[in-house]
Structure formats: C-alpha cells, structure tokens
Design an enzyme around this catalytic site. Structure first.
Site, PDB file in Angstrom:
ATOM      1  N   LYS A  42      -8.615 -11.037   0.087  1.00 55.21           N
ATOM      2  CA  LYS A  42      -9.073 -10.385  -1.144  1.00 55.21           C
ATOM      3  C   LYS A  42      -9.954 -11.294  -1.988  1.00 55.21           C
ATOM      4  O   LYS A  42     -10.907 -10.839  -2.612  1.00 55.21           O
ATOM      5  CB  LYS A  42      -7.871  -9.921  -1.987  1.00 55.21           C
ATOM      6  CG  LYS A  42      -7.246  -8.639  -1.492  1.00 55.21           C
ATOM      7  CD  LYS A  42      -6.484  -7.956  -2.618  1.00 55.21           C
ATOM      8  CE  LYS A  42      -5.910  -6.626  -2.183  1.00 55.21           C
ATOM      9  NZ  LYS A  42      -5.080  -5.999  -3.220  1.00 55.21           N
ATOM     10  N   LYS A  63      -7.297  -2.394   9.081  1.00 51.95           N
ATOM     11  CA  LYS A  63      -6.301  -1.379   8.701  1.00 51.95           C
ATOM     12  C   LYS A  63      -6.942  -0.291   7.835  1.00 51.95           C
ATOM     13  O   LYS A  63      -7.927  -0.543   7.134  1.00 51.95           O
ATOM     14  CB  LYS A  63      -5.094  -2.026   8.008  1.00 51.95           C
ATOM     15  CG  LYS A  63      -5.314  -2.406   6.586  1.00 51.95           C
ATOM     16  CD  LYS A  63      -3.993  -2.640   5.830  1.00 51.95           C
ATOM     17  CE  LYS A  63      -4.354  -2.814   4.369  1.00 51.95           C
ATOM     18  NZ  LYS A  63      -3.347  -2.879   3.409  1.00 51.95           N
ATOM     19  N   LYS A  93      -7.236   2.303   1.185  1.00 52.82           N
ATOM     20  CA  LYS A  93      -7.865   3.105   0.130  1.00 52.82           C
ATOM     21  C   LYS A  93      -9.053   2.374  -0.484  1.00 52.82           C
ATOM     22  O   LYS A  93      -9.869   2.980  -1.161  1.00 52.82           O
ATOM     23  CB  LYS A  93      -6.840   3.505  -0.931  1.00 52.82           C
ATOM     24  CG  LYS A  93      -6.048   2.395  -1.548  1.00 52.82           C
ATOM     25  CD  LYS A  93      -4.905   2.977  -2.411  1.00 52.82           C
ATOM     26  CE  LYS A  93      -3.836   1.946  -2.667  1.00 52.82           C
ATOM     27  NZ  LYS A  93      -2.489   2.453  -2.690  1.00 52.82           N
TER      28      LYS A  93
HETATM   29  P1  AMP Z   1      -0.738  -0.481  -0.883  1.00 46.49           P
HETATM   30  O1  AMP Z   1      -1.567   0.752  -0.809  1.00 46.49           O
HETATM   31  O2  AMP Z   1      -1.471  -1.693  -0.421  1.00 46.49           O
HETATM   32  O3  AMP Z   1      -0.046  -0.658  -2.187  1.00 46.49           O
HETATM   33  O4  AMP Z   1       0.418  -0.285   0.183  1.00 46.49           O
HETATM   34  C1  AMP Z   1       1.615   0.432  -0.076  1.00 46.49           C
HETATM   35  C2  AMP Z   1       2.468   0.519   1.165  1.00 46.49           C
HETATM   36  O5  AMP Z   1       1.771   1.230   2.195  1.00 46.49           O
HETATM   37  C3  AMP Z   1       2.847  -0.846   1.747  1.00 46.49           C
HETATM   38  O6  AMP Z   1       4.165  -0.778   2.256  1.00 46.49           O
HETATM   39  C4  AMP Z   1       1.854  -1.019   2.859  1.00 46.49           C
HETATM   40  O7  AMP Z   1       2.312  -1.868   3.873  1.00 46.49           O
HETATM   41  C5  AMP Z   1       1.703   0.416   3.356  1.00 46.49           C
HETATM   42  N1  AMP Z   1       0.396   0.620   3.994  1.00 46.49           N
HETATM   43  C6  AMP Z   1      -0.823   0.528   3.385  1.00 46.49           C
HETATM   44  N2  AMP Z   1      -1.819   0.754   4.277  1.00 46.49           N
HETATM   45  C7  AMP Z   1      -1.198   0.962   5.477  1.00 46.49           C
HETATM   46  C8  AMP Z   1      -1.671   1.248   6.800  1.00 46.49           C
HETATM   47  N3  AMP Z   1      -2.977   1.350   7.069  1.00 46.49           N
HETATM   48  N4  AMP Z   1      -0.752   1.417   7.787  1.00 46.49           N
HETATM   49  C9  AMP Z   1       0.583   1.328   7.526  1.00 46.49           C
HETATM   50  N5  AMP Z   1       1.080   1.064   6.305  1.00 46.49           N
HETATM   51  C10 AMP Z   1       0.216   0.889   5.290  1.00 46.49           C
END
Ligand code: AMP
Ligand code: TRP
Length: 341
Positions: free
Chosen positions: A119, A202, A205
C-alpha cells in the site's frame, strides 16, 4: 495460554472504503454468517472505519459506505439480535488499546508487513503513520474483546500472526496470562478470490478496473458480462482439479463456482470436465446471480431506511462497549495506569 481458556468469541471486520466485492462475500461475509449460525461462538462484526481513514476518505462517501456495508452484512444473513454489529469509531476502546499496542509492537515487525509494503509502495515518506500502525489497531480490535477466533481471507494471515505476537509480548512483558493467542480461521475454496483480469492479483474494491471484480451491488447483466470477459486460457476445463495447477485464471473461476454452490472442487470438476469456457462462464454467472440477487434486493431495502441502520449500529456499539470497557480497564491496571475516574 491458548484460545481455549477463554469464552469462545469471534471477531472480524471489513473496511467501509467502497462497495463490497464477491471476494469480501465469499472470503469473509458468507463465513461470518456460517459462524453465527453454528451458534458455537459469540460473534462480533465490525465496519472498521478507523482502518479506512488510514488513507484519505471523503467524509460523505465514508458515511454512506459504512451504512452500505452494514446493509450488506444484514442482507447476507447477519442478524443483529444474534451477532453484535457496529462501526469501530463508536467504540473508543479500539483506539485506546491500539495506543497500548503501538507501544508493544516493534517498528521492525510493522516494516515487514506485506500489506504495508504494497500500500505504501516506494513512497513510504508520504504514507500516513496510521497506515504503518494499522496492524496494531487490528490487534486491538480483536483483543479488546478477548476474541478467540477470527475468520478472514488469506490476505490477512500475516496481520493475525502479528496479533498473536503482540498478545504474547504483552503477556510476557507484564508477566500475565491476560490476552488470548487468537486462532485465525482461513478455510474453504474462496479464501483468496482473484481478479477477473489477472489471476495473480486478488479481487479488490480498490482495483482501478471495475471489470476486475464482481461488486455485491452489480445487476445480473453486469455480472454475466464481467464473467464473459473474464480472462482465461484457450484450453477447455481439465478433468481434475490438479489439472488447474498452472492455470490461475481458470482455477479462480472454478474456485468461485465451488464456493458459490457450496460444493467441493472435486465435485465441480466431475460436472464440468471437458467443458469449453463458452459453456462454463454463463453457468458460473447464473450461480453468482442466484446467490447475489436476493442479497442485493435486501441491501436496497435496508438502504431505504438509513435511520434504522444507524439505530442498529448504535445499539451494537453499546453492547460491544460493555465487553470492551472492562478489558481495557484491566489492561490499564496491569500497566499501572488508570482508565477512568
Ligand atoms: P477488506 O475489504 O480489505 O476490509 O477485507 C475484508 C475481509 O474480506 C477480510 O477478511 C479479507 O481477507 C476478505 N477479502 C477481501 N478481498 C478478498 C478476496 N479477494 N478473496 C477472499 N477474501 C477477501
Ligand atoms: N485489516 C482487515 C482487512 O483489511 C480488516 C480488519 C480490521 C480486520 N480489523 C480486523 C479483520 C480485525 C479481522 C479482525 O481486510
């Protein structure tokens, strides 16, 4: 001391920094609902707005995304009567314990976090101090509830190892057995849903390309179009999961299909062996729409009543604080400080 000496308690969080993706749903939300429904743990789920502001957020958009994420949690099946659902900034103990952990964690530990390196990029001089300290706040989120289990996607593994290191160092430094050594729960075929444009990145968003992800708010036509345009290779589907080993884009689509349909990848391969992509992709899109469309409808229904969402989050924050406040008081006490007059 292990997690088993503590009340079984789940904590997890999602950043409200934009709409949620199919990765968030399969890797996190769906599994949060499963853990709630298993009823083996008390479940606490949080929109982590203090994490979101480690990079600049438009205030109006942040408020809207926080409500939207809360609507997504409830639409996916989180029941605020059975789980505690709230946003992080309403419970001050998160930031208070984070400060303590800023003093326990070492600069070297933080500097090794791959998410920080990704990041901040090359421009670390200009990244916020909060972005660097982010994993200490995450440890505080978990440990301020003495949570024993944390369901997350694979990308959070390193942060959870750091949470264990922080708990162990605090316990050691103060000669106590106070914080649990938390167990990560990283399970199932969709712990790492990849971008539809690049099987080595991955799904996120924050990816600049909207075609790289399925958003939970996408309609049926958009979902079908995104899967139709998803990158694949020219080969048909192999007859075993093993055969997908060096085909990241193909494997990703199979994993998504398995997670959506709740079936094993072996079972899926028995169904689709030898298929061409032109046959598989519409099939996959249909499964995604069947899962997401009812959730999207429910989300819209919740979003029509923002005051009710705010009421639910406020109530959840009150219940969260009842658990967090005595744990913070005890932490301060262990350290020779006084939490309140
Ligand atoms: P975040 O959107 O980064 O706050 O992620 C929230 C949750 O979603 C965390 O547990 C991440 O590990 C999971 N997560 C985010 N993107 C992915 C993805 N592409 N595949 C699986 N889990 C995800
Ligand atoms: N860092 C997590 C992410 O970006 C979100 C998060 C913050 C979290 N605090 C948490 C996840 C505590 C689990 C437990 O995905």
């Amino acid at each position: 001391m292990t997690g088993s000496d503590f009340t079984p308690r789940v904590f997890s969080g999602i950043q409200p920094s934009g709409g949620l993706t199919l990765g968030n749903y399969l890797g996190a939300l769906k599994r949060f609902v499963d853990m709630q429904d298993a009823a083996t743990h008390e479940c606490i789920y949080c929109m982590v707005d203090l994490h979101a502001v480690t990079v600049w957020q438009d205030p109006v958009a942040l408020k809207a995304s926080t409500r939207e994420a809360a609507a997504a949690f409830m639409a996916a099946g989180i029941d605020p009567a059975r789980s505690i659902l709230f946003n992080q900034s309403q419970v001050p103990q998160h930031a208070q314990l984070a400060w303590v952990f800023n003093c326990v964690a070492r600069m070297g530990w933080m500097g090794r976090m791959t998410q920080w390196k990704d990041k901040a990029g090359k421009n670390t001089e200009n990244a916020s101090l909060g972005l660097f300290a982010y994993p200490a706040l995450m440890a505080a989120d978990i440990l301020v509830y003495h949570a024993t289990h944390v369901p997350v996607g694979d990308d959070q593994k390193q942060h959870l190892e750091l949470t264990r290191d922080i708990a162990a160092k605090f316990n050691h430094d103060f000669g106590v057995d106070f914080f649990p050594i938390t167990e990560p729960v990283i399970e199932g075929p969709a712990t790492r849903v990849m971008s539809l444009r690049d099987g080595t990145k991955k799904m996120s968003k924050s990816d600049p390309s909207d075609m790289s992800r399925i958003n939970m708010s996408d309609d049926a036509d958009t979902i079908a179009q995104k899967f139709r345009k998803a990158r694949t290779d020219p080969e048909p589907l192999p007859d075993s999961y093993e055969g997908l080993k060096d085909r990241p884009e193909a494997r990703n689509l199979v994993d998504i299909y398995a997670a959506l349909s709740g079936r094993s990848t072996e079972d899926i391969m028995n169904e689709v062996a030898g298929w061409q992509w032109g046959q598989f992709k519409p099939h996959l899109a249909e499964a995604a729409v069947a899962t997401l469309a009812p959730i999207t409808d429910e989300m819209t229904r919740f979003m029509n009543d923002p005051a009710e969402i705010d009421r639910i989050l406020g109530e959840g924050a009150g219940r969260a604080e009842e658990i967090a406040a005595p744990i913070l008081t005890r932490t301060y006490d262990i350290m020779g400080m006084v939490a309140s007059r």
